[in-house]
Design a protein around this motif. Structure first.
Motif, PDB file in Angstrom:
ATOM      1  N   LEU A   1     -45.742 -86.866 -31.746  1.00 35.47           N
ATOM      2  CA  LEU A   1     -44.996 -85.716 -31.245  1.00 35.47           C
ATOM      3  C   LEU A   1     -43.530 -85.789 -31.670  1.00 35.47           C
ATOM      4  O   LEU A   1     -42.959 -84.805 -32.182  1.00 35.47           O
ATOM      5  CB  LEU A   1     -45.103 -85.645 -29.720  1.00 35.47           C
ATOM      6  N   LEU A   2     -42.922 -86.947 -31.450  1.00 36.47           N
ATOM      7  CA  LEU A   2     -41.532 -87.123 -31.854  1.00 36.47           C
ATOM      8  C   LEU A   2     -41.400 -87.199 -33.368  1.00 36.47           C
ATOM      9  O   LEU A   2     -40.382 -86.775 -33.935  1.00 36.47           O
ATOM     10  CB  LEU A   2     -40.957 -88.390 -31.210  1.00 36.47           C
ATOM     11  N   GLU A   3     -42.432 -87.740 -34.011  1.00 32.48           N
ATOM     12  CA  GLU A   3     -42.391 -87.857 -35.470  1.00 32.48           C
ATOM     13  C   GLU A   3     -42.370 -86.472 -36.119  1.00 32.48           C
ATOM     14  O   GLU A   3     -41.592 -86.223 -37.054  1.00 32.48           O
ATOM     15  CB  GLU A   3     -43.595 -88.656 -35.957  1.00 32.48           C
ATOM     16  N   VAL A   4     -43.211 -85.577 -35.652  1.00 33.75           N
ATOM     17  CA  VAL A   4     -43.251 -84.222 -36.206  1.00 33.75           C
ATOM     18  C   VAL A   4     -41.945 -83.485 -35.898  1.00 33.75           C
ATOM     19  O   VAL A   4     -41.375 -82.795 -36.754  1.00 33.75           O
ATOM     20  CB  VAL A   4     -44.461 -83.444 -35.663  1.00 33.75           C
ATOM     21  N   ALA A   5     -41.463 -83.617 -34.664  1.00 32.25           N
ATOM     22  CA  ALA A   5     -40.200 -82.969 -34.295  1.00 32.25           C
ATOM     23  C   ALA A   5     -39.046 -83.486 -35.135  1.00 32.25           C
ATOM     24  O   ALA A   5     -38.170 -82.717 -35.564  1.00 32.25           O
ATOM     25  CB  ALA A   5     -39.916 -83.192 -32.813  1.00 32.25           C
ATOM     26  N   GLY A   6     -39.042 -84.811 -35.392  1.00 32.10           N
ATOM     27  CA  GLY A   6     -37.971 -85.400 -36.186  1.00 32.10           C
ATOM     28  C   GLY A   6     -38.091 -85.134 -37.667  1.00 32.10           C
ATOM     29  O   GLY A   6     -37.084 -85.127 -38.385  1.00 32.10           O
ATOM     30  N   ALA A   7     -39.313 -84.904 -38.146  1.00 28.88           N
ATOM     31  CA  ALA A   7     -39.517 -84.695 -39.576  1.00 28.88           C
ATOM     32  C   ALA A   7     -39.339 -83.246 -39.991  1.00 28.88           C
ATOM     33  O   ALA A   7     -38.995 -82.971 -41.148  1.00 28.88           O
ATOM     34  CB  ALA A   7     -40.914 -85.176 -39.984  1.00 28.88           C
ATOM     35  N   TYR A   8     -39.568 -82.295 -39.081  1.00 30.21           N
ATOM     36  CA  TYR A   8     -39.488 -80.879 -39.427  1.00 30.21           C
ATOM     37  C   TYR A   8     -38.404 -80.145 -38.632  1.00 30.21           C
ATOM     38  O   TYR A   8     -37.518 -79.517 -39.211  1.00 30.21           O
ATOM     39  CB  TYR A   8     -40.840 -80.195 -39.197  1.00 30.21           C
TER      40      TYR A   8
ATOM     41  N   PHE B   1     -52.014 -84.227 -29.172  1.00 31.22           N
ATOM     42  CA  PHE B   1     -51.545 -85.465 -29.796  1.00 31.22           C
ATOM     43  C   PHE B   1     -51.793 -86.677 -28.899  1.00 31.22           C
ATOM     44  O   PHE B   1     -51.084 -87.674 -28.997  1.00 31.22           O
ATOM     45  CB  PHE B   1     -50.043 -85.372 -30.090  1.00 31.22           C
ATOM     46  N   SER B   2     -52.785 -86.603 -28.040  1.00 26.82           N
ATOM     47  CA  SER B   2     -53.001 -87.666 -27.055  1.00 26.82           C
ATOM     48  C   SER B   2     -53.379 -89.009 -27.683  1.00 26.82           C
ATOM     49  O   SER B   2     -53.176 -90.060 -27.067  1.00 26.82           O
ATOM     50  CB  SER B   2     -54.092 -87.240 -26.058  1.00 26.82           C
TER      51      SER B   2
END
Length: 534
Positions: free
Chosen positions: A471-478, A464-465
């Protein structure tokens, strides 16, 4: 990571005690370490105020019972009773007349260090000092609220100003408040589960959120599902911090970002792999003190330097796609308010008292809301200069490193604990009971359990560079909706059906459950929609 102790909160608690002079029912020596897993927030400490109890023992003399009691202060590693000695050595003085019964207003006998124990109409000893409002309610609630706050603030805070600038301050303020309220609702549902578990079985809620979930819901392969979701979510947060540390290393030291990130990940792998839980707890405590100290050093002068805070609050969106910016910011803001891992521990600290638990959750989660809003106003208003080389920039660099370090320590330790359940084949070693002080055994993590999180952090970071915020978006969305919205609804439903006679902590019957389910589905659905090729 199982949560470790916050020195900053301890200092505040001790200051309150000092200012009060003497607080009945609270002993500064009874601050006990309690640990639990948290990411992206810092690993923190639990404070268990001492609970004074009166435990009378019977001494027969001429068939008359005398109340000779000890006052015990429970809460520390050891219990030191205050033995109440009679003021007279005469056996006659130590005898209660037969016609006096417990519950009358007459004096039983002189059994205190300085005064007399009297039984009131309610049957309680009125001659000894009962816990005051400060010692019995205010101090434990304040300490637990600070525990929740320090568990909430993490690395996601660093990117909030740029997200707010894109969507506009007005829309972002609405998102902040809405997501604060949604996380608070989720936390109250989890607290309801912990309290009902205690009320129905008499068992304490486990400190580990994974173990807590397993104890309150029956799902085939549930342990593996929960562990997988937790590992992936923490790996995404870990990767964000790893890459951010690499960027700081490149700006300050001139290193290659990839090299700096790898060195950072290796250093924390060595720390987690060579230190026991008590030492990791002390390291986390130092990071908490540094977090709040550096944040105050930046924020307070920054807010004072903002010429027109009201103008910042009415700042228009800088992005042409306001809706897209808001949808991009929402999962990251949600992640910034995550604190639910600490709730089982917080409920246990407060003796599962419903009023104390609700008050601590409301206060402890509202403080990060204020911190985030003030931080965005200070940065967007020009009060804080985050450029490298300036005085504010140097403080910001220190603050960033401390915040990332705390988040990294929490995420990597939590992942190592999960991996150890698979890498360690010795079941006795896996199931070794934790001591009161450690939160887990003194055994070190296995080498694969320490190396794997570091490799995942660097690997996900490189993947995700192009946009680390994803990174935070995916963690927060799923990850967060599944762990902290869907699972609590399932646990609450299970308990409400199993124990219909127990009162619910969250009112509204099934409405809060449907709402939390809709939030989880909405976050995951919005992320899928955004990634559609059309």
């Amino acid at each position: 990571m199982k949560k470790a102790s916050t020195t900053s909160s301890a200092l505040i608690a001790i200051t309150l005690l000092t200012l009060n002079g003497h607080v009945d029912g609270f002993s500064s020596s009874s601050l006990s370490l309690s640990s639990s897993s948290s990411a992206p927030g810092l690993a923190t400490a639990a404070f268990r105020p001492a609970r004074p109890t009166f435990s009378p023992s019977k001494t027969n003399n001429n068939n008359n019972a005398n109340a000779i009691g000890d006052v015990h202060a429970y809460g520390g590693a050891s219990t030191m009773p205050l033995h109440l000695q009679p003021t007279s050595s005469s056996a006659d003085d130590m005898t209660k007349p037969k016609n006096q019964k417990r519950g009358s207003n007459s004096r039983v006998s002189a059994y205190t260090a300085d005064s007399t124990i009297d039984y009131g109409a309610d049957g309680q000893p009125s001659g000894i000092d009962m816990p005051s409002f400060v010692g019995d309610f205010l101090v434990p609630v304040v300490c637990t609220s600070l525990l929740i706050t320090s568990n909430t603030v993490g690395a996601g805070m660093l990117v909030l100003p740029e997200l707010v600038a894109g969507a506009g301050m007005g829309i972002s303020t609405g998102l902040f408040f809405a997501l604060y309220a949604i996380n608070l609702l989720s936390g109250l549902l989890i607290a309801e589960v912990a309290i009902k578990q205690r009320e129905s079985s008499g068992d304490d809620a486990p400190s580990s959120f994974k173990a807590f979930t397993e104890a309150n819901i029956d799902i085939d392969c549930g342990a593996d599902v929960i562990a997988t979701i937790s590992i992936v979510k923490n790996a995404l947060v870990l990767a964000f911090g790893t890459m951010k540390a690499g960027e700081i290393g490149a700006d300050v030291l001139g290193l290659d970002p990839t090299v700096a990130s790898t060195v950072w990940a290796a250093a924390f792998a060595a720390l987690v792999g060579t230190q026991t839980a008590p030492k990791l707890s002390k390291a986390a405590s130092m990071l908490v003190v540094g977090l709040f100290g550096s944040f105050a050093a930046i924020l307070l002068p920054g807010l004072a330097a903002v010429p027109d805070p009201l103008a910042v609050m009415s700042m228009p969106p800088q992005s042409a796609d306001v809706i897209g910016s808001a949808m991009h910011a929402a999962p990251i803001i949600l992640m910034s308010f995550i604190f639910q891992n600490i709730i089982p521990t917080a409920a246990r600290i407060l003796d599962y008292d419903r009023t104390k638990v609700v008050t601590s959750l409301c206060v402890g989660t509202f403080l990060p809301f204020l911190m985030y809003m003030a931080w965005c106003v200070a940065v967007l208003g020009g009060g804080v200069d985050t450029s490298v080389g300036s005085m504010d920039g140097s403080l910001f660099t220190i603050f960033s490193l401390i915040t990332i370090a705390g988040s990294h320590l929490g995420s990597s330790t939590s992942m190592a604990e999960e991996f150890d359940t698979y890498f360690k084949n010795n079941k006795e070693q896996q199931q070794q009971p934790a001591s009161d002080d450690d939160g887990r055994s003194n055994d070190l993590f296995s080498l694969p359990a320490v190396i794997t999180p570091a490799l995942m952090g660097v690997g996900f970071g490189q993947l995700f560079s192009q946009d680390l915020n994803e990174l935070l978006e995916v963690a927060g969305a799923y990850g967060s909706p599944l762990l902290y919205f869907a699972l609590p609804v399932m646990m609450a439903c299970t308990q409400r059906n199993k124990f219909p006679s127990l009162p619910n902590l969250v009112p509204g019957k099934s409405i809060p459950l449907y709402f939390s389910s809709a939030v989880a589905a909405g976050f995951m659905g919005s992320q899928v929609f955004q990634n559609m090729p059309f």
